[in-house]
Design a protein around this motif. Structure first.
Motif, mmCIF file in Angstrom:
data_model
loop_
_atom_site.group_PDB
_atom_site.id
_atom_site.type_symbol
_atom_site.label_atom_id
_atom_site.label_comp_id
_atom_site.label_asym_id
_atom_site.label_seq_id
_atom_site.Cartn_x
_atom_site.Cartn_y
_atom_site.Cartn_z
ATOM 1 N N VAL A 116 0.856 -1.189 0.000
ATOM 2 C CA VAL A 116 0.000 0.000 0.000
ATOM 3 C C VAL A 116 0.891 1.237 0.000
ATOM 4 N N PRO A 117 0.388 2.379 -0.522
ATOM 5 C CA PRO A 117 1.229 3.576 -0.626
ATOM 6 C C PRO A 117 1.911 3.979 0.680
ATOM 7 N N ALA A 118 1.239 3.807 1.813
ATOM 8 C CA ALA A 118 1.831 4.210 3.082
ATOM 9 C C ALA A 118 3.104 3.438 3.405
ATOM 10 N N PRO B 20 1.717 5.682 -6.029
ATOM 11 C CA PRO B 20 2.749 6.696 -6.242
ATOM 12 C C PRO B 20 4.093 6.222 -5.693
ATOM 13 N N LEU B 21 5.149 6.969 -6.015
ATOM 14 C CA LEU B 21 6.477 6.574 -5.557
ATOM 15 C C LEU B 21 6.486 6.390 -4.047
ATOM 16 N N THR B 22 5.950 7.349 -3.318
ATOM 17 C CA THR B 22 5.717 7.247 -1.877
ATOM 18 C C THR B 22 4.459 8.058 -1.563
ATOM 19 N N LEU C 3 10.982 10.629 -12.832
ATOM 20 C CA LEU C 3 9.689 10.983 -13.418
ATOM 21 C C LEU C 3 8.589 10.835 -12.357
ATOM 22 N N ALA C 4 8.637 9.747 -11.593
ATOM 23 C CA ALA C 4 7.639 9.526 -10.546
ATOM 24 C C ALA C 4 7.715 10.597 -9.467
ATOM 25 N N LEU C 5 8.919 11.041 -9.119
ATOM 26 C CA LEU C 5 9.088 12.118 -8.150
ATOM 27 C C LEU C 5 8.466 13.412 -8.666
ATOM 28 N N HIS C 6 8.684 13.712 -9.939
ATOM 29 C CA HIS C 6 8.132 14.932 -10.536
ATOM 30 C C HIS C 6 6.606 14.873 -10.575
#
Length: 375
Positions: free
Chosen positions: A74-76, A97-99, A323-326
């Motif tokens: 899960v994202p968390a 998402p990345l985090t 890219l994921a950070l952006h």
């Protein structure tokens, strides 16, 4: 071709099946280990897939038989697992998402750079023929100089079908963080990185009613805005108007449209790998459907990980961490702008990855081919 790249999977929820279907049996990768907080899930997968070992999370992160950790938690938990993998010298590829938090995403990228390992992140749907064909058309000048784009995602809310929809309406949820990565990653492929945003948001009601499953009829609180709109200023000068909402019933709007001096392009659903790309040229009388000209044909979840593994000094991974950070900073800035009522400039950027050449399913799946395609 060398030895197969060893992958360990952490998190065996629903999406893991799609990844395993893509990866198991592929000649360029080998799933060697799986782990989940529910040990019975790990045992079930290990019993089903020959050569796969069921481990604890910590055992998998430190296993010498794992080169890349596929993070499907899960994202968390994304940051904790990613940093744990990096700390053991592993590459990491995760679901979007990345985090959950921007500061954690920066920490992951920085730690990977210091450790000399790679970071990849979904969505990889943008590498399919839908988005890549649209991108090829834009780059070929099909619409002339791009002026602006629209991106629209409208649904009446996931509680109508999801038996446990609570997390969609709590911190870290909402329509932008849920579906935005697909749209924003696509827009960066099409129009380049974002330099600033301005957002506005709201919510239709303070609670939702679960419509299916054992909790049908139960009311749950809405703790985040369920409608987010905004304007993205791309570095190249184009503007995108984006709307993501759990408050609408339906829409006739295309998921994404790109408007230029000499044409308009409709782009298919970025949550899919394929879809129809249509062009209306200045002076024309009707839309024209463009044949697939780029992308992984018949792509499935996990093709981004295969692309990640195949990358080398000549080509960076397309579904990469920067890219994921952006994308994450763009979403975070939109929400912050909505709360503070002001335009916000971004501190990150990301060049669009190299266009995916039209690659048959046989080629990217490694069937009837002695080596991976060479973009």
């Amino acid at each position: 071709m060398g030895d197969a790249h060893h992958v360990g999977v952490v998190g065996l929820g629903v999406i893991s099946r799609a990844y395993l279907d893509t990866l198991v049996g592929h000649p360029r990768v080998r799933v060697t280990a799986v782990a989940d907080l529910d040990a019975s899930r790990s045992a079930a997968v290990a019993a089903e897939v020959p050569g796969v070992e069921a481990l604890t999370v910590e055992e998998l992160l430190s296993s010498p038989d794992v080169d890349t950790v596929l993070n499907l938690t899960v994202p968390a938990a994304h940051a904790e697992i990613a940093l744990g993998a990096i700390g053991h010298g592993k590459h990491v590829y995760g679901e979007k998402p990345l985090t959950a938090e921007l500061a954690d995403a920066r920490a992951v990228i920085e730690a990977a750079a210091q450790a000399g390992v790679g970071v990849g992140c979904a969505p990889d749907t943008v590498l399919g023929t839908g988005i890549q064909t649209a991108r090829a058309a834009v780059e070929a000048g099909a619409v002339g100089r791009p002026q602006f784009a629209t991106a629209v995602m409208i649904t009446p809310g996931h509680e109508r079908w999801h038996p446990h929809p609570d997390f969609y309406y709590t911190a870290g949820g909402g329509p932008l963080l849920d579906m935005g990565p697909y749209y924003l990653a696509s827009l960066i492929h099409l129009l380049g990185p974002v330099r600033a945003v301005a957002g506005a948001s709201g919510r239709l009601r303070g609670e939702r009613v679960i419509g299916s499953g054992p909790r049908a009829g139960e009311r749950i609180p809405v703790e985040v805005d369920s409608h987010v709109s905004g304007v993205l200023e791309h570095v190249g000068g184009a503007l995108t108007t984006i709307t993501t909402s759990f408050d609408g019933v339906a829409t006739t709007a295309a998921p994404i449209e790109v408007h230029g001096e000499t044409g308009t392009l409709t782009v298919p659903d970025p949550n899919r790998f394929d879809g129809e790309v249509r062009l209306f040229e200045l002076g024309a009388t009707q839309w024209r459907t463009l044949p697939p000209s780029a992308g992984y044909v018949d792509g499935t979840r996990g093709v981004g990980l295969l692309d990640f593994v195949a990358a080398d000094e000549q080509r960076a991974p397309r579904a990469n961490g920067r890219l994921a950070l952006h994308v994450l900073e763009t979403m975070s800035a939109l929400l912050r702008s909505s709360a503070e009522g002001r335009r916000i400039e971004l501190s990150t950027s990301a060049d669009p990855p190299v266009l995916v050449p039209l690659t048959t399913a046989e080629d990217w799946r490694g069937r009837d081919a002695h080596s991976p395609p060479s973009p």
